[in-house]
Design a protein around this motif. Sequence first.
Motif, mmCIF file in Angstrom:
data_model
loop_
_atom_site.group_PDB
_atom_site.id
_atom_site.type_symbol
_atom_site.label_atom_id
_atom_site.label_comp_id
_atom_site.label_asym_id
_atom_site.label_seq_id
_atom_site.Cartn_x
_atom_site.Cartn_y
_atom_site.Cartn_z
ATOM 1 N N ASP A 44 0.827 -1.205 0.000
ATOM 2 C CA ASP A 44 0.000 0.000 0.000
ATOM 3 C C ASP A 44 0.864 1.259 0.000
ATOM 4 O OD1 ASP A 44 -2.243 -1.576 0.022
ATOM 5 O OD2 ASP A 44 -2.717 -1.233 2.142
ATOM 6 N N ARG A 47 2.365 1.784 -3.428
ATOM 7 C CA ARG A 47 1.346 2.287 -4.343
ATOM 8 C C ARG A 47 1.050 3.767 -4.058
ATOM 9 N NH1 ARG A 47 -2.838 -0.592 -2.848
ATOM 10 N NH2 ARG A 47 -1.834 -2.474 -3.582
ATOM 11 N N PHE A 48 0.987 4.125 -2.785
ATOM 12 C CA PHE A 48 0.729 5.507 -2.387
ATOM 13 C C PHE A 48 1.852 6.429 -2.884
ATOM 14 C CE2 PHE A 48 1.355 8.932 0.734
ATOM 15 C CZ PHE A 48 0.143 9.585 0.608
ATOM 16 N N LYS A 49 3.103 6.014 -2.696
ATOM 17 C CA LYS A 49 4.241 6.813 -3.153
ATOM 18 C C LYS A 49 4.184 7.021 -4.662
ATOM 19 C CE LYS A 49 7.669 5.597 0.354
ATOM 20 N NZ LYS A 49 8.963 4.906 0.576
ATOM 21 N N LYS A 50 3.854 5.969 -5.390
ATOM 22 C CA LYS A 50 3.775 6.085 -6.842
ATOM 23 C C LYS A 50 2.670 7.046 -7.250
ATOM 24 C CE LYS A 50 3.047 3.457 -11.086
ATOM 25 N NZ LYS A 50 2.347 4.577 -11.674
ATOM 26 N N ASN A 51 1.524 6.948 -6.596
ATOM 27 C CA ASN A 51 0.411 7.840 -6.913
ATOM 28 C C ASN A 51 0.750 9.291 -6.601
ATOM 29 O OD1 ASN A 51 -1.162 5.708 -7.788
ATOM 30 N ND2 ASN A 51 -2.271 5.496 -5.861
ATOM 31 N N VAL A 52 1.421 9.529 -5.481
ATOM 32 C CA VAL A 52 1.819 10.902 -5.139
ATOM 33 C C VAL A 52 2.815 11.416 -6.170
ATOM 34 C CG1 VAL A 52 3.074 12.308 -3.454
ATOM 35 C CG2 VAL A 52 1.325 10.700 -2.679
ATOM 36 N N ASP A 54 3.102 10.521 -9.273
ATOM 37 C CA ASP A 54 2.363 10.787 -10.508
ATOM 38 C C ASP A 54 1.581 12.099 -10.411
ATOM 39 O OD1 ASP A 54 3.315 8.431 -11.578
ATOM 40 O OD2 ASP A 54 1.454 7.298 -11.215
ATOM 41 N N ASP A 55 0.968 12.352 -9.263
ATOM 42 C CA ASP A 55 0.208 13.588 -9.065
ATOM 43 C C ASP A 55 1.118 14.807 -9.107
ATOM 44 O OD1 ASP A 55 -2.096 12.110 -8.833
ATOM 45 O OD2 ASP A 55 -2.227 12.282 -6.631
ATOM 46 N N LYS A 57 3.998 15.040 -10.605
ATOM 47 C CA LYS A 57 4.456 15.190 -11.995
ATOM 48 C C LYS A 57 3.372 15.863 -12.832
ATOM 49 C CE LYS A 57 6.068 12.529 -15.950
ATOM 50 N NZ LYS A 57 6.309 11.202 -16.495
ATOM 51 N N TYR A 58 2.134 15.420 -12.652
ATOM 52 C CA TYR A 58 1.014 16.005 -13.398
ATOM 53 C C TYR A 58 0.867 17.493 -13.073
ATOM 54 C CZ TYR A 58 -3.814 17.152 -14.578
ATOM 55 O OH TYR A 58 -4.939 17.772 -15.053
#
Length: 65
Positions: A44, A47-52, A54-55, A57-58
């Motif tokens: 988890d 996954r959280f680190k990757k989502n952050v 990505d956010d 970067k966006y």
Amino acid sequence: MATTTETRTVKTLKSQINNQKEQITKLLNRMNRMSDEIHTLKNDLGRFKKNVADDVKYLTERVDD
């Protein structure tokens, strides 16, 4: 007389061994559950680190445009 005392002692020791066996089994089960929970938490967190990331970067790309 010695036989009766030895028999009581043996019974007491067997009882203690059985109690310890049950406690060890419970502790091993608890350790297995905790190990599974740690594995889930690690997944988890990854996954959280990757989502952050990505956010961020966006958002960085949106600000730069």
